[in-house]
Scaffold this motif. Sequence first.
Motif, PDB file in Angstrom:
ATOM      1  N   PHE A 143      34.876  48.105  34.058  1.00  0.00           N
ATOM      2  CA  PHE A 143      34.387  46.738  33.918  1.00  0.00           C
ATOM      3  C   PHE A 143      33.018  46.552  34.548  1.00  0.00           C
ATOM      4  CE2 PHE A 143      34.405  42.115  34.747  1.00  0.00           C
ATOM      5  CZ  PHE A 143      34.572  41.694  33.437  1.00  0.00           C
ATOM      6  N   SER A 144      32.813  47.126  35.754  1.00  0.00           N
ATOM      7  CA  SER A 144      31.511  47.079  36.403  1.00  0.00           C
ATOM      8  C   SER A 144      31.517  48.071  37.562  1.00  0.00           C
ATOM      9  CB  SER A 144      31.184  45.671  36.906  1.00  0.00           C
ATOM     10  OG  SER A 144      29.780  45.472  37.002  1.00  0.00           O
ATOM     11  N   VAL A 197      34.995  48.709  39.346  1.00  0.00           N
ATOM     12  CA  VAL A 197      36.081  47.759  39.071  1.00  0.00           C
ATOM     13  C   VAL A 197      36.618  48.102  37.691  1.00  0.00           C
ATOM     14  CG1 VAL A 197      36.688  45.340  38.669  1.00  0.00           C
ATOM     15  CG2 VAL A 197      35.128  45.942  40.530  1.00  0.00           C
ATOM     16  N   MET A 249      40.927  45.651  39.348  1.00  0.00           N
ATOM     17  CA  MET A 249      41.027  46.176  40.705  1.00  0.00           C
ATOM     18  C   MET A 249      39.864  47.105  41.017  1.00  0.00           C
ATOM     19  SD  MET A 249      44.319  48.767  40.495  1.00  0.00           S
ATOM     20  CE  MET A 249      45.497  47.443  40.298  1.00  0.00           C
ATOM     21  N   MET A 250      39.488  47.112  42.284  1.00  0.00           N
ATOM     22  CA  MET A 250      38.443  48.030  42.735  1.00  0.00           C
ATOM     23  C   MET A 250      39.012  49.432  42.787  1.00  0.00           C
ATOM     24  SD  MET A 250      35.911  47.638  46.008  1.00  0.00           S
ATOM     25  CE  MET A 250      34.997  46.262  45.315  1.00  0.00           C
ATOM     26  N   PHE A 255      42.696  46.655  49.368  1.00  0.00           N
ATOM     27  CA  PHE A 255      42.367  46.829  47.950  1.00  0.00           C
ATOM     28  C   PHE A 255      40.866  46.898  47.653  1.00  0.00           C
ATOM     29  CE2 PHE A 255      46.626  44.845  48.073  1.00  0.00           C
ATOM     30  CZ  PHE A 255      47.340  45.925  47.554  1.00  0.00           C
ATOM     31  N   PHE A 261      37.766  52.174  48.938  1.00  0.00           N
ATOM     32  CA  PHE A 261      36.951  52.731  47.864  1.00  0.00           C
ATOM     33  C   PHE A 261      35.481  52.874  48.249  1.00  0.00           C
ATOM     34  CE2 PHE A 261      40.668  50.507  46.202  1.00  0.00           C
ATOM     35  CZ  PHE A 261      41.380  51.635  45.775  1.00  0.00           C
ATOM     36  N   ILE A 284      28.158  44.342  42.814  1.00  0.00           N
ATOM     37  CA  ILE A 284      29.209  44.869  41.916  1.00  0.00           C
ATOM     38  C   ILE A 284      29.227  44.186  40.545  1.00  0.00           C
ATOM     39  CG2 ILE A 284      31.746  44.906  41.614  1.00  0.00           C
ATOM     40  CD1 ILE A 284      31.419  47.054  43.496  1.00  0.00           C
ATOM     41  N   ARG A 342      27.836  44.244  34.716  1.00  0.00           N
ATOM     42  CA  ARG A 342      28.566  43.468  33.705  1.00  0.00           C
ATOM     43  C   ARG A 342      27.717  42.278  33.225  1.00  0.00           C
ATOM     44  NH1 ARG A 342      31.647  44.015  29.676  1.00  0.00           N
ATOM     45  NH2 ARG A 342      32.484  45.735  30.914  1.00  0.00           N
ATOM     46  N   SER A 382      35.705  41.965  43.787  1.00  0.00           N
ATOM     47  CA  SER A 382      36.407  42.555  42.637  1.00  0.00           C
ATOM     48  C   SER A 382      37.322  41.540  41.954  1.00  0.00           C
ATOM     49  CB  SER A 382      37.228  43.764  43.077  1.00  0.00           C
ATOM     50  OG  SER A 382      38.256  43.386  43.980  1.00  0.00           O
ATOM     51  N   GLN A 383      37.644  40.453  42.646  1.00  0.00           N
ATOM     52  CA  GLN A 383      38.587  39.476  42.104  1.00  0.00           C
ATOM     53  C   GLN A 383      37.919  38.183  41.629  1.00  0.00           C
ATOM     54  OE1 GLN A 383      41.661  40.478  41.472  1.00  0.00           O
ATOM     55  NE2 GLN A 383      40.982  42.433  42.327  1.00  0.00           N
TER      56      GLN A 383
END
Lengths: 145, 382
Positions: A67-68, A87, A96-97, B130, B134, B145, B149, B245-246
């Motif tokens: 997604f990105s 993501v 989710m990451m 979460f 990473f 991030i 997109r 991310s959310q």
Amino acid sequence: MTLQAGRARPEPTPETQHFWDGTRAGELRLQRCDACAKTYFPPRPFCPACGSRKVSVFRASGRGRLFSYIIHHRAVPGFTPPYAIAVVELAEGPRMMTNIVDCPQTPEALQLDMPLEVAFTPMDEQITLALFRPAPGNKAQGAKA
Amino acid sequence: MIAPGSVAIVGAAESTRIGVVPDMSQIMLHADAALNALADTGLKLSDIDGLACVGPMMPQQIAHYLGITPRWVDGTGVGGCSFMLHVRHAAAAIHAGYCNTVLITHGESGRSRINGTPRPAEPQSLGGQFESPFGPAGPPSLFPIPVLRYMKTYGITHEQLAMVAVVQREWSSKNPRAAQRDLVSVEDVLNSRMIAYPFRLLQCCLVTDGGGALILTSADRAKDFPQKPAYILGTGESVETTMVSQMADFTSSRAFRVAGSEAFRMAGIKHADVDHLMIYDAFAHLPLFGLEDLGFVGRGEAGHFIEERNTAPGGKLPMNTNGGGLSYTHTGMYGMFALQESVRQVRGTAPAQVPDVEISVAHGVGGMFSSSGTVVLGRDRP
Ligand SMILES: [Zn+2]
């Protein structure tokens, strides 16, 4: 694959334990609301769309699309730069990451919307991370649910 | 609802020095700015009966350090836009009669890290479970991030995202207090060191030391002060998620949309009424998101709008006229400095003064896209 030592280690809580039990068992577990059918992440024992406490855990497909992302060029414990922080949008809807494995960490290789599949990667005996890799072929093209 | 212009900013000042201030701790940066703001008004410390500063236990620390006995406090800490929320809350408190004269302070030793606020890892938080595993390491790895997109959705180019930094350097070149004042080209930006693709060094904010303070009181008293008041016409605030991310939409901030529309509605203004704009620019995409989410341009149009020099010196919507977080200063919580520049522009005292500013909007962001605050300031009381 094995992970380089030094990553920040997640500590499950009562409300997220099912997710981490799932990754250790090789399952990507999401939650869905029994009342309004919303599928959501991160885990919690109620629906963020309608507030219902009647929710079910289910096994997700493990498929999604990129997604990105960013490609980080600075040193972080547990990582060798440059590395992508990505993501994924899961076929079931939530995002989710993650990190993308089995793929060069370059803008050329990391194409947005490319199909991905989950790659469970153990961190230690308790914690397994849900990383993702490019899906074989392009069969998951319609990953957007 | 509080009527537009009922409360005014009557004192505004930054710390005596900004940038690299290795001989001052964080709490002293608060105090230095507060004393400068008091001098700006002619008030005494004992005249202050309301205090706002960012974060847990901070109002107590600052009140005691400055020798203030407040009867109203606000420790709202939602990141770098907290000061916009403080202005909103303070205006409501003054309007309600909870206090008469509010001091809002900021001090941050972002670069020298003297008496800095530690940020311990939280492995049990949702972000700790979460996101942290990473490999993120602070805002440069997280804030951008959504950018790819956004670029793909609207066909935004790397050159357009570089223009944000180019234009803001044009503004900072006119500002003697700016940390970075040398003009740069799109090529310079795109050749600067890669930090987190797609962003390079010149598209990421500075890390500096500094402070700022504001003093607010009711508009009825505002004319008694030595400086021209900046009337608070409208304010807005909101939050979304601390986990980037959310975010519900990677091309738009819900918190921006809620805060911005509330501030405009409360002020009763239209976009064409805005003479000057500050959009918190921790990273180069934020002014684009801000221009679109506040409604100055349509979806996906902000890159072109900046590329066409609409926000540059001489453009129709001068934006980030101090040079912004990219070129002026960025202590970690830059929102205070965006407000300071809006006050200067409304007073007519900015180093890169825009002619005849009647209305200025200062729009802030905090903790990635987790929070937002918007303040509309006016030169005249409606
Ligand atoms: Zn529901």
